[in-house]
Enzyme design. Structure first.
Site, PDB file in Angstrom:
ATOM      1  N   GLU A  10     -14.967  -5.674   0.620  1.00  0.00           N
ATOM      2  CA  GLU A  10     -15.280  -5.042  -0.658  1.00  0.00           C
ATOM      3  C   GLU A  10     -16.796  -4.958  -0.747  1.00  0.00           C
ATOM      4  OE1 GLU A  10     -14.260  -7.138  -4.214  1.00  0.00           O
ATOM      5  OE2 GLU A  10     -13.939  -5.292  -5.331  1.00  0.00           O
ATOM      6  N   ASP A  32     -19.641  -8.865 -14.347  1.00  0.00           N
ATOM      7  CA  ASP A  32     -20.170  -9.795 -13.359  1.00  0.00           C
ATOM      8  C   ASP A  32     -21.013 -10.908 -13.945  1.00  0.00           C
ATOM      9  OD1 ASP A  32     -19.226  -8.964 -10.749  1.00  0.00           O
ATOM     10  OD2 ASP A  32     -20.218  -7.066 -11.227  1.00  0.00           O
ATOM     11  N   TYR A  83      -5.586  -5.366  -7.792  1.00  0.00           N
ATOM     12  CA  TYR A  83      -6.602  -6.409  -7.907  1.00  0.00           C
ATOM     13  C   TYR A  83      -6.218  -7.263  -9.101  1.00  0.00           C
ATOM     14  CZ  TYR A  83     -11.385  -8.385  -7.719  1.00  0.00           C
ATOM     15  OH  TYR A  83     -12.481  -9.205  -7.603  1.00  0.00           O
TER      16      TYR A  83
END
Lengths: 398, 268
Positions: free
Chosen positions: B49, B60, B174
């Site tokens: 990734e 993040d 995911y």
């Protein structure tokens, strides 16, 4: 034309939507549902009205600024006095609504982002009144520029969390608040401070701020027996302006101007004029005009006013720009400072640097009102918070 | 056949889970990324990734944010990232999935982004700020180029939305293990196994798990139930440390990837 917007997916034409990580989607759905129920609940509206009247001090005046109007050489300039609200700005209209909603949703904590500190202060105030713990994210650069608001928030029991990433201003504080919310939404409501972000924030914040325009519309009809010719308000994220404009949108003869931060000039990084100089993009959860480079990376921005120092703008403004209903323009730091001084000297009203941008528009030669013109300027906040910054810029000693 | 699909088919036959390391493209420099793309297969990685640095990555934590900002300060562009992939692709057979913000994709337009990504040798993309509702119009465009647009499921995802994701899912799903942002966690949520079992009972599409995984024992535990283990911050952090100490960041990362991959496969 705008009353039916946004659509059920949160779009104003091509702008808006929900561009957030999967983790937040359920939080937004829950908020959307809770807000929809609250909006239709008479008791919620009555409770909010009660606090707006008894606590905030609404309705605030629509004040005819006679000496300032004479200074401009004509016209009747009215100031919608949001600066007289408790906490000194329009922000409390929204935070009371959202904190009441948070209580209704059973959330035990609130968080917020803040730039100038007015939204942080208004959230901290509502949180104190309702007894909720509150964390406010604020960029380190803004903490420096807006010390008084930081101290007030701390006195109110709020934790002010400094943000040191990026340019250390409003955009970065918003990132951090969103990150907090990703992990905390089950017990935390994120009190977003402007008509930006993912659906339903832009419509919810607009609805809470529309009281500005509803009052102003009735007040000008009472005083002048007619609608105004022109509305002027500053635009950062765009909450005071949409609040003033929205109730007049259907009044075809009322012109509207949104004034962005022109900063030090048109060059990259020197301004925060997303609508005037940006393009459609995605930032902080919605599609709207943004200042970014060809890769979609957010551009640096600058404004003398911390509340306008933001590279995006609410999606409804993007829509109003594209449809031509509202005209958007920008004034420079210098013009805003001159307007700050002029309004203070002619009217004894010290405006926030944000609001001074709206005043500055009318001082530009081409935009001076005609003799019989009736103009409403949104005095979105008072300038106490800016005294340190203004004295530094004007070279005065405190 | 799309490289992601082929790899998962192979692993399924072997009864193994995929190990999927995340790298920030260009961090600490493009040559390190290139060497990692070439060395990852030897270290036991199955899919890579590759993070496209973005100025405002709201999903993040500080480790990945800092790596993005470091690279952007160095002036790296999206075209540079694609170029890096293109050059590595000549000698790298692993599937490579872009992790890219919709802000970047929107600027180019989805179709143009996919065209360039495929041209460079990318096999799919995770777009963390593009929920399935907004992604819906794009699946066909991606499919037409055999490019996998990867969907997310989070612990907070409702049954209704999970069904919607499953309807669209391709390549792999995911699964976000934790409530919150990326970054190492000392413990994974107690209900993770149960949530994964439920999700896997509802779909044939492989499920890979990311966010918070940093230790071999965590990778092993997740691999017991899931089809893939994604590790990001723990790698990026080790690379930053190595670079700071003047050691070879690629070597440090590849050693760690080897340990994590072997734990994932149950050979450790």
């Amino acid at each position: 034309m705008v009353d039916h917007l946004p659509d059920e997916r949160g779009y104003f034409g091509p702008f808006g939507g929900k561009y957030v990580p999967e983790t937040l989607m359920p939080a937004l759905q829950q908020l959307e549902q809770a807000y929809e129920e609250a909006r239709q609940d008479e008791s919620f509206r009555q409770e909010l009205d009660y606090y707006l009247r008894e606590y905030v001090g609404r309705p605030n005046p629509l004040y005819l600024a006679e000496r300032f109007s004479r200074e401009l050489g004509g016209g009747k300039v009215y100031l919608k006095r949001e600066d007289l609200n408790h906490t000194g700005a329009h922000k409390i209209n929204n935070t009371l609504g959202q904190v009441l909603l948070a209580v209704r949703m059973g959330k035990g904590r609130v968080i917020a982002e803040t730039g100038a500190g007015q939204h942080g202060l208004a959230t901290a105030t509502a949180a104190a009144m309702f007894g909720l713990p509150c964390d406010v994210y604020m960029g380190e650069e803004d903490i420096r520029r807006q010390k008084p608001n930081v101290l007030k928030m701390q006195l109110l029991g709020t934790r002010v969390i400094p943000v040191s990433s990026g340019a250390r201003t409003l955009k970065d504080a918003t990132n951090e608040a969103l990150r907090d919310w990703m992990a905390s939404f089950e017990n935390t409501h994120y009190v977003l401070g402007s008509v930006v972000g993912p659906h339903p924030f832009p419509v919810m914040v607009r609805d809470f701020q529309a009281i500005i325009g509803r009052e102003a519309r009735q007040q000008v009809l009472d005083k002048e027996g007619r609608l105004p010719d022109l509305l002027v308000a500053c635009v950062g994220g765009g909450s005071n302006s949409i609040g003033l404009f929205h109730p007049f949108i259907q009044d075809k003869d009322v012109r509207m101007v949104g004034v962005e931060a022109g900063g030090r000039g048109m060059a990259h990084g020197e301004h925060a004029a997303s609508l005037c100089l940006g393009k459609a993009g995605v930032l902080h959860g919605s599609r709207s005009y943004v200042l970014q480079d060809d890769d979609g990376q957010t551009s640096p921005v600058h404004s003398v006013s911390a509340g306008l120092d933001y590279p995006g703008v609410g999606p409804e403004h993007s829509y109003l720009k594209e449809t031509g209903r509202v005209r958007y323009t920008a004034v420079s730091d210098e013009e805003a400072l001159r307007a700050f001084t002029c309004l203070t000297e002619t009217e004894g009203i010290i405006p926030a640097l944000e609001s001074a941008h709206a005043v500055a528009y009318l001082m530009q030669e081409a935009n001076r009102p005609a003799r019989d013109e009736v103009v409403i300027v949104c005095m979105s906040g008072r300038g106490d918070k800016d005294l340190w910054e203004v004295s530094r810029l004007l070279g005065l000693e405190i | 056949m799309n490289r992601i699909d082929a790899r998962f088919q192979e692993l399924r036959r072997a009864g193994k889970a995929a190990f999927i390391p995340f790298l920030t493209a260009g961090d600490p420099d493009p040559d390190v990324t290139r060497r990692m793309l070439l060395g990852a297969e030897g270290a036991g990685a199955d899919i890579i990734e590759l993070g496209f640095p973005f100025s405002d990555p709201i999903a993040d934590g500080p480790t990945i944010q800092d790596s993005y900002h470091r690279v952007l300060e160095g002036g790296q562009t999206v075209a540079d990232v694609l170029d890096l992939v293109r050059r590595a692709r000549e000698r790298c057979g692993l599937p490579i999935v872009a992790m890219v913000s919709y802000s970047i994709v929107f600027r180019l337009g989805f179709e143009e982004f996919v065209a360039r990504a495929v041209g460079a040798g990318l096999d799919g993309a995770t777009v963390p700020d593009l929920p399935v509702e907004e992604a819906a119009p794009f699946f066909e465009t991606a499919d037409a180029r055999d490019f996998r647009l990867i969907c997310f499921v989070a612990p907070s995802t409702t049954d209704e939305r999970r069904a919607l994701v499953i309807r669209h899912a391709r390549g792999f799903i995911y699964y976000i293990s934790v409530r919150g942002i990326t970054g190492e966690r000392s413990a994974l949520p107690p209900d993770l196994t149960e949530n994964l079992r439920r999700l896997k009972s509802l779909t044939e599409v492989p499920v890979a798990v990311g966010f918070g995984i940093s230790a071999p024992r965590q990778a092993r535990a997740v691999a017991e139930v899931a089809d893939g283990v994604i590790v990001g911050s723990a790698i990026v952090k080790r690379m930053a440390e190595a670079a700071r100490q003047g050691r070879d960041a690629a070597e440090a990362a590849l050693d760690f990837i080897a340990a994590m991959a072997s734990a994932t496969k149950g050979d450790g």
